[in-house]
Design a protein around this motif. Structure first.
Motif, short mmCIF file in Angstrom:
data_model
loop_
_atom_site.label_atom_id
_atom_site.label_comp_id
_atom_site.label_asym_id
_atom_site.label_seq_id
_atom_site.Cartn_x
_atom_site.Cartn_y
_atom_site.Cartn_z
N MET A 1 0.83 -1.22 0.00
CA MET A 1 0.00 0.00 0.00
C MET A 1 0.86 1.26 0.00
N LYS A 2 2.01 1.21 0.66
CA LYS A 2 2.89 2.38 0.73
C LYS A 2 3.85 2.47 -0.45
N GLY A 3 3.99 1.34 -1.19
CA GLY A 3 5.03 1.30 -2.21
C GLY A 3 6.40 1.32 -1.55
N ARG A 4 6.52 0.62 -0.44
CA ARG A 4 7.76 0.66 0.34
C ARG A 4 8.71 -0.44 -0.09
N LYS A 5 9.99 -0.12 -0.15
CA LYS A 5 10.99 -1.11 -0.53
C LYS A 5 11.07 -2.21 0.52
N PRO B 1 4.79 1.53 9.87
CA PRO B 1 5.59 2.66 9.42
C PRO B 1 4.71 3.91 9.43
N SER B 2 5.31 5.04 9.06
CA SER B 2 4.52 6.27 8.96
C SER B 2 3.48 6.12 7.85
N ALA B 3 2.34 6.81 8.04
CA ALA B 3 1.22 6.68 7.10
C ALA B 3 1.38 7.67 5.95
N ASN B 4 2.10 7.22 4.94
CA ASN B 4 2.30 8.04 3.73
C ASN B 4 2.79 7.12 2.63
N ILE B 5 2.57 7.53 1.40
CA ILE B 5 3.17 6.81 0.28
C ILE B 5 4.68 7.03 0.41
N PRO C 1 6.17 13.20 2.39
CA PRO C 1 6.25 13.56 3.81
C PRO C 1 5.31 12.68 4.65
N SER C 2 5.71 12.39 5.88
CA SER C 2 4.88 11.58 6.77
C SER C 2 3.58 12.32 7.05
N GLY C 3 2.53 11.53 7.30
CA GLY C 3 1.21 12.13 7.54
C GLY C 3 1.06 12.60 8.98
N LEU D 1 7.38 15.07 13.91
CA LEU D 1 8.50 14.33 13.29
C LEU D 1 8.53 12.93 13.90
N GLU D 2 9.03 11.96 13.14
CA GLU D 2 9.06 10.58 13.62
C GLU D 2 10.00 10.42 14.83
N SER D 3 9.81 9.29 15.52
CA SER D 3 10.57 9.02 16.75
C SER D 3 12.09 9.00 16.51
N LYS E 1 14.99 8.40 -1.00
CA LYS E 1 14.37 9.70 -1.22
C LYS E 1 13.24 9.82 -0.20
N HIS E 2 13.11 10.96 0.39
CA HIS E 2 12.22 11.06 1.54
C HIS E 2 11.59 12.43 1.63
N TYR E 3 10.36 12.45 2.03
CA TYR E 3 9.69 13.71 2.43
C TYR E 3 9.64 14.74 1.31
#
Ligand code: TXA
Ligand code: MG
Length: 342
Positions: free
Chosen positions: A49-53, A136-140, A144-146, A173-175, A229-231
């Protein structure tokens, strides 16, 4: 997709988690997209769902210390002290994992990152489902994280998923992610809990990649998530560094000046920190990131997402100082800018 108000009962979300489906839930840092940690299929759907590696491991969320026993082989003394001080709260600790945790959660690593969120809704979801939640954080991936439901909704609108609305994330910001090695606390990802906070519990080292300003210099990656690549918004962003705020602002004025000579139609945005610039250029949009670092951390992901709505040709972002919470903000901004710096 269905949204529940976190102030009401969340039984439907609890049933979802138990039945192998995904739930987006608030935490004090950012929203998470979670599944039953023991359900491989459910966890695998998070990646899809996130397209996460598949080499970027997930954090496991627990609601009480009894849950920890099943998940980790041992808890060292420093880790125990950190738990006593910072849990529940925005600190993720890396432990040697037990075989109960499926490989898909940790991407084959023999360690697992665990945290106990302080957010009441997160706590209730974990406690009442009686399951640790991998999230994980709720974002594609790459975005950026939701940090609020409105931002997250758009990305998961067509999915069979429940979202629990708990309002805007408090921290934004994340933990902080740490591991203990040779009696040293190593910060793998900076966050709200700072080097200084941790220094009461042992010698602290910041993983060198965190402070680097050039992508080419980033070498061995200890926290797999830090290499992607992030955020990043869709538009070009430049992080503007300087010895002091005057220098940063002067650099931005110069850059805008050059740019206007080349193309005076360009849509330009400046994200500034703390107080309004004395000199502003006509037709440039100036947006405040926050009056202090706490406010910037709370606002930044929403601001980065909003850039996609404005759709500028270029964005100049004033850097913060690399101290305290500023380290975590800098770390996100330089990635949002894909290491473009001025
Ligand atoms: O605040 C947070 O931590 C949020 C909320 C939802 O709890 N979660 C979050 O998860 O940010 P995620 O997946 O976006 O980031 C997890 C980070 C990644 O950088 C990942 O590489 C690292 O933690 N990580 C997870 N397990 C690890 C492990 N065993 N060893 C090293 N790094 C690990
Ligand atoms: Mg993330």
């Amino acid at each position: 997709m269905k949204v529940l108000n976190g102030k009401n009962d969340i039984n439907e979300a609890i049933e979802y988690i138990k039945n192998g489906k995904l739930v987006i839930f608030p935490t004090e840092t950012v929203y998470g997209i979670g599944a039953n940690v023991f359900d491989e299929e459910a966890v695998s759907s998070i990646f899809k769902m996130k397209g996460r590696k598949q080499d970027n491991p997930l954090i496991v969320h627990i609601s009480d210390l009894n849950m920890l026993n099943d998940l980790v082989e041992e808890v060292g003394e420093i880790e125990q002290n950190l738990i006593n001080e910072f849990w529940p709260g925005p600190l993720t600790i890396i432990f040697p994992k037990t075989n109960l945790i499926p490989d898909i959660v940790t991407c084959g690593l023999d360690t697992v990152g665990i945290r106990m969120p302080s957010n009441e809704i997160a706590n209730k979801l974990i406690k009442q489902s009686e399951l640790p939640i991998a999230a994980p954080s709720a974002n594609i991936s790459g975005k950026p994280s939701g940090t609020c439901i409105e931002d997250i909704k758009n990305e998961f609108i067509n999915e069979d998923i429940i979202m629990i609305d708990g309002g805007d994330s408090k921290i934004g910001l994340e933990s902080t992610v740490i591991k203990v090695e040779n009696n040293q606390i190593i910060i793998l990802r900076p966050g709200y809990i700072t080097e200084r906070d941790l220094s009461n519990y042992g010698k602290v080292k910041i993983s060198p990649n965190i402070l680097k300003e050039k992508f080419e210099e980033i070498q061995k990656v200890e926290s797999p998530g830090m290499k992607y690549k992030h955020y990043a918004p869709n538009c070009r962003c430049e992080l503007v560094l300087g010895e002091n705020d005057n220098e940063i602002r002067k650099k931005i004025l110069d850059e805008i000046g050059h740019g206007v000579e080349e193309n005076n139609e360009a849509k330009i945005v400046v994200l500034y920190k703390y107080n309004e610039p004395d000199i502003k250029i006509n037709d440039v949009r100036y947006i405040c990131m926050g009056k202090d670092d706490e406010e910037i951390s709370k606002n930044i992901y929403h601001l980065l997402r909003n850039l996609d709505k404005i759709n500028p040709d270029i964005v100049y972002i004033e850097s913060v100082e690399k101290t305290g919470l500023g380290i975590a903000i800098f770390n996100r901004l330089i990635r949002a800018c894909e290491y473009n710096i001025i």
